[in-house]
Structures are given as C-alpha cells and as structure tokens.
Scaffold this active site. Sequence first.
Site, PDB file in Angstrom:
ATOM      1  N   CYS A 273       0.860  -1.311  -0.190  1.00  0.00           N
ATOM      2  CA  CYS A 273      -0.284   0.290   0.521  1.00  0.00           C
ATOM      3  C   CYS A 273       0.831   1.296  -0.077  1.00  0.00           C
ATOM      4  O   CYS A 273       1.826   1.255   0.919  1.00  0.00           O
ATOM      5  CB  CYS A 273      -0.727   0.354   1.458  1.00  0.00           C
ATOM      6  SG  CYS A 273      -2.228  -1.013   1.434  1.00  0.00           S
TER       7      CYS A 273
ATOM      8  N   TRP B  80      -3.322  -2.374  -1.417  1.00  0.00           N
ATOM      9  CA  TRP B  80      -3.304  -3.861  -1.544  1.00  0.00           C
ATOM     10  C   TRP B  80      -3.538  -4.754  -0.460  1.00  0.00           C
ATOM     11  O   TRP B  80      -3.060  -4.262   0.012  1.00  0.00           O
ATOM     12  CB  TRP B  80      -0.873  -3.998  -2.052  1.00  0.00           C
ATOM     13  CG  TRP B  80      -0.890  -5.820  -2.161  1.00  0.00           C
ATOM     14  CD1 TRP B  80      -0.633  -5.826  -4.204  1.00  0.00           C
ATOM     15  CD2 TRP B  80      -0.414  -6.740  -2.017  1.00  0.00           C
ATOM     16  NE1 TRP B  80      -0.649  -7.104  -3.899  1.00  0.00           N
ATOM     17  CE2 TRP B  80      -0.111  -7.542  -2.536  1.00  0.00           C
ATOM     18  CE3 TRP B  80      -0.628  -7.038  -0.400  1.00  0.00           C
ATOM     19  CZ2 TRP B  80      -0.158  -8.860  -2.351  1.00  0.00           C
ATOM     20  CZ3 TRP B  80      -0.493  -8.142  -0.141  1.00  0.00           C
ATOM     21  CH2 TRP B  80      -0.218  -9.147  -1.222  1.00  0.00           C
TER      22      TRP B  80
ATOM     23  N   ASN C 106      -0.939   1.897   6.309  1.00  0.00           N
ATOM     24  CA  ASN C 106       0.175   0.624   5.608  1.00  0.00           C
ATOM     25  C   ASN C 106       0.594  -0.491   6.451  1.00  0.00           C
ATOM     26  O   ASN C 106       1.442  -0.404   7.325  1.00  0.00           O
ATOM     27  CB  ASN C 106       1.033   1.025   4.467  1.00  0.00           C
ATOM     28  CG  ASN C 106       2.518   0.715   3.869  1.00  0.00           C
ATOM     29  OD1 ASN C 106       3.024   0.848   4.048  1.00  0.00           O
ATOM     30  ND2 ASN C 106       1.956  -0.963   4.180  1.00  0.00           N
TER      31      ASN C 106
ATOM     32  N   GLU D 147      15.785 -15.953 -12.901  1.00  0.00           N
ATOM     33  CA  GLU D 147      14.870 -15.207 -13.187  1.00  0.00           C
ATOM     34  C   GLU D 147      14.156 -14.689 -14.288  1.00  0.00           C
ATOM     35  O   GLU D 147      13.759 -13.582 -14.583  1.00  0.00           O
ATOM     36  CB  GLU D 147      15.755 -14.032 -13.388  1.00  0.00           C
ATOM     37  CG  GLU D 147      16.457 -12.535 -13.096  1.00  0.00           C
ATOM     38  CD  GLU D 147      15.528 -11.598 -12.146  1.00  0.00           C
ATOM     39  OE1 GLU D 147      15.093 -12.496 -11.090  1.00  0.00           O
ATOM     40  OE2 GLU D 147      14.480 -10.698 -12.569  1.00  0.00           O
TER      41      GLU D 147
ATOM     42  N   LYS E  33      10.599 -13.292 -14.608  1.00  0.00           N
ATOM     43  CA  LYS E  33      10.142 -11.957 -15.886  1.00  0.00           C
ATOM     44  C   LYS E  33       9.412 -12.365 -16.359  1.00  0.00           C
ATOM     45  O   LYS E  33       7.745 -11.804 -16.136  1.00  0.00           O
ATOM     46  CB  LYS E  33      11.040 -11.867 -16.043  1.00  0.00           C
ATOM     47  CG  LYS E  33      12.476 -10.701 -15.873  1.00  0.00           C
ATOM     48  CD  LYS E  33      12.229  -9.334 -15.153  1.00  0.00           C
ATOM     49  CE  LYS E  33      11.232  -9.668 -13.920  1.00  0.00           C
ATOM     50  NZ  LYS E  33      12.231  -9.736 -12.359  1.00  0.00           N
TER      51      LYS E  33
END
Length: 611
Positions: free
Chosen positions: A2, A73, A99, A484, A488
Amino acid sequence: MCGIVGYIGNKEAYPVLIKGLQRLEYRGYDSAGIALINGGTNIYKVKGKVKDLEESVKNKDISGTIGIGHTRWATHGEPNDVNAHPHMSENGIFTVIHNGIIENYSRLKSKLIDRGYSFKSETDTEVLANLIEHIYKVGNISAEIAVRLALTKVVGAYGLLVTCVDEKDQIIAARKGSPLVIGVGQGEYFFASDATPIIEYTNSVIYLNDNDVAIVTKDSLSLKTISNEKLLPKVQKLDLDIGEIEKGGYDHFMLKEIFEQSKSINDTFRGRLAIDNKDLILGGIHQVMPKLIDAKRIIIIGCGTSWHAGLVGEYLFEDLAKLPTEVEYASEFRYRKPVIYKEDIVIAISQSGETADTLAAIKLAKEAGATVIGICNVVGSSIPRETDAGVYTHAGPEIGVASTKAFTAQVTVLTMMALLLGRKRNVLGDEKFLKLLNELSQVPDKIAEILEQSDDIKQVSKLYSDAPNFLYLGRGYLFPVALEGALKLKEISYIHAEGYPAAEMKHGPIALIDEKMPVVVIATKDKSYEKIVSNIQEVKARKGVVIAVVTKGDSVIRGMADYVLEVPDSHAVVSPLLTVVPLQLLSYYIAVLRDCNVDQPRNLAKSVTVE
Ligand code: G6P
C-alpha cells in the site's frame, strides 16, 4: 504494501495527493482513496486504480488544503469500494489511512463490538480508526494522545496518517515496520511511503523511525515516541532527481529501466571501481572487513528477484573468495530455526529495503549475534538502517514492479564484494583480480550493445507470445539467470515458466518437452559449454523449440537452435549481468503483445511490507 500520501499547507491538497498516489501505485493498485479536510471531511474511494479514483471525483467537491490518500494492496478483505481506504471511525471523528497489518485486529474488533461499535468494512484499518475513537471519547483526551495510546494496544506493522474533525488543522503520522517519510516545505508538509511523491516539492525530508509519532500542522512539526518521549527531527537532504521517476518517453517504466542498465551499473561503480588505480573501494563495508576476512560462512537472504541475485552471489563468493555461502529465502530462514553463528556474515539483499520477511530475517540474524550487511537500492529505507553495514546499489528509483535494473545492480555489488574479499583473503591473485575488474568495467558498454538488438528480440517474442509454458535452462553462473528469466515472464505476462539447472532437465522437465514448448537456454561460452550444447540437442531431439542466448559469433548453437540472441563475449563471472538483459526484453515484449499491464502486473506489488 500500500502507498500512503498526505499534504498539509496552503495549496489545494487534491492535485498533490493524486500525483503522489500515481507515483506510489507500484506499491499496490487494487483500490484507491482520498480524504480532504475542508470544514468537514470528504472521502472518495473506489476499487481500481488511481485513474478510476480521478474519474469518480469528477463534479465532486475536491477542495481542501489538508488531505490524505491511499493506494491499496488488499490484505484484509477483498478489493472493493468499502474496503478501500481512508476509513472513518464510527462517529466520524477520525479518518485513517494505513499501510501494514494489525495482527491482533480480530481481538480488538470483538472488544469494540462489545462496546457497541459496528463495522462497515472487513479491514484491520477500520478497527484501528474505531479503537482510536473509543480511547479518545472515553479518555476525553487530545487526538494525539488517543492515537499514541491506541498504538500501544496494537500488534503488527503500520505506517499511518490520521486526521481528527475536532483538531482540523493537523495530521498525525506514525510508523512501525512500514515506511513513512515527511517532506518539509515552506509552511507546508508532505507525507508519503517513500520520497518519490515529495521530491518535486522539496528535497528536505524526515524519515520516521519505528515507534515515532509526528504531530504536524502547516507551520509546525513535533516528533515523539509512542510513549511520549520528545525527539529531535533529523532533516535530511534527498539526492533524487524528478526525471528519474518519470517515464522519459518510454512506453513503460520497465522498458525505461531495462534500457537504463548501462547507466545504472556505472552509477553502482561510481567511487568504488577505480580501474586506473586497479582498486575497488566499498566504504560501506570497510568497518566490517576484518570480520568478512575471517568469516567461515556467508548466508545470503532475500526474496523474489533479490533472492536470485543472492544465488549469483553464492557462485561468486565461493568461486572468487573461497567462502562457503548459503542462500535462503528470507521467509523460510526466519521460520526454520536456522543455526546462525556469531562469526557468520548475513547479507540481506533488497531493492526496496522494506520487505517484511527480509527485515524479520535480519532481526533473527542480529539476535544470534551475526554481522548483517545490507545490499539495498532505496536510500534511507528500513533495511539499511537495521544492518551493521551495507552497500547501496544506487540504481536509481525502480518503478516497474518487475525488477530489472535493481537485479543487475545487486549482482554488480555482489561481484565487487566477492572480488574485494577474494583479494583481502589472499585467495585471488593480482592478475585474476585485475582481469575480472577489467571485465566488470566493460559490462555497461556490453549491455548497451545487447540493447541494440531489442528489435530482434521483439521479433522472437512475436512467435511465442501465445505459448502456455516456457522452460528456462542454465548452468553454473547462468542457472540463477534461468530462474530470473522465468520469473520475469511469469510476473508480467502470466505465462507459466520454470527455470532449471540445465542438467536437471533429464530428471523431470524433459517430460514436458514437445513442439509447443519454447525452451530458453542460456548457453554462453564457459566451462560447461559442451554440456549445455548436449542439453540443447536433447531438447531438439524431442522437437522442443530452442531460443538460445549465446556468445556473439557462436555458429555451433546457431546451427542447432531455432533462434539465437547474442551477447558479447565475456568472462563467466560477469555473464549473469549480460545474459539476463535479453531475457528481460523477451518477457517485456511478450507481455506487451499479450496486452498485460507491464508496470503493474495483477496481484503483485513492488514493496512487500506484509509477511
Ligand atoms: C516483490 C517484487 C519483486 C521483488 C521482491 C523482493 O515480490 O515484486 O520484484 O524482487 O518483492 O523485493 P525487495 O524490495 O526486497 O528486493
């Protein structure tokens, strides 16, 4: 996660809040809301993004020189208009944005219900708003005291802003576990979860520490602890340029950040890699160097992409400094009862410097007496303040939720640390040290060369944007790059992708390979080159599609693979820094073709301040 933002001064608050929320949207983007104080309190909040909030307030009263805003969020309660912040207390006395997580909210809520309070939302934040109001009314005390007393009853993490209808000219800010920065202007103050909403107004900021409470009017700021001890605010100067947090002509922040990597790695080098003097200087870990030299073990902790950087670090520290290294997910480390010795060096890697699991793991390592070093990007964030020493990556603000330039900066720092340690521990000869230093210094130019092929990568991405699955393979230093690359793709295109050490393919993933399965093989020339060539043949024998990342001019793999993406020749030690770049671009272009929200992928957030 948040994002929270606030303003108090003489300007209209609304534009400051909206712009601030847009800058903080990377922290969460499932709902957004604002409260404007102008006589009364006007609250507007909606499910969706900040642009939906802007749409919803058209023709509404958005005046007021005091305001607070939130981008969410969801943790407690699904994303909807009611659960969106701000939350007002039952009798409308307090308005709160928050938050973090109030862990004991359910117990507090039951007690408040017993005292006659009712709740509109499912959030922990509304519990806090009502708790403050209850204490305020029962105690007949000031808003500030009520907030402080309420916070003593709270277990959990918070960065919060509170307004009170009875004390209209002030905002109360408090922090524990979730970040909060106050910008100091002329007759005005700005509040935010990080400095990006503040920088265009002032570069003087105060970072709140855990348990700090700030009571702010447009002309004054008083800082104290929750238990009412007076504190002297420490005003710091921000070294951040507004251009760094804008898209600068790119379609997305992620693309901008991928293209920035030559520059950002040079920024990571600055003042540290002295190629002419054949030296490396890492001032931030100088004071712990004797401990590093004598260490028997390094434990690296991190989450997500930072964990992948840590895996590269494991290869680096063992290869160059002959130091046994373990890499742990911070979330597992903290709950696993790990054996930590006083002589251990724990390296915490984090772009944001705020990840809750990493912070908790640091606490555990400190309690065990280990030396804790941070590798962080956000200057002034929590992790650098919690660690014994550290190295900033200086990659500049990273706004795209999927990490790119922060990863290469983290790996750059780890490479510098491993080289320095190898030398100081007398296990890396001068000649090899200088050779590798030289290799490292060439990385920014080589990345620039890779970026020139972005159109070719775009063409390849067109062929596979509909694939339901991808497999990524790499060996040695390139195994973490395979992980990675897969992460992605998953993060931004929602394609299922897995990374594997290439040799493990035959123990399972090979069963998945058919003509519909693109296999991205990272196969630059190093000591396991012949082996990975065999792996490519194994994929081709099963009709798999091979997209290979190869060393420039490699005709052997070109003859076998369906497509090749070239990177300049380099030493294996720096190869992760180069080979990850085409994979970042591949994911980016695939996500764009699939019409995904690249910078703000669904369900994710950039700064994960909840466990
Ligand atoms: C989130 C982000 C990732 C990041 C991870 C760790 O999941 O979406 O991009 O790698 O958190 O964050 P940190 O700030 O600790 O590196």
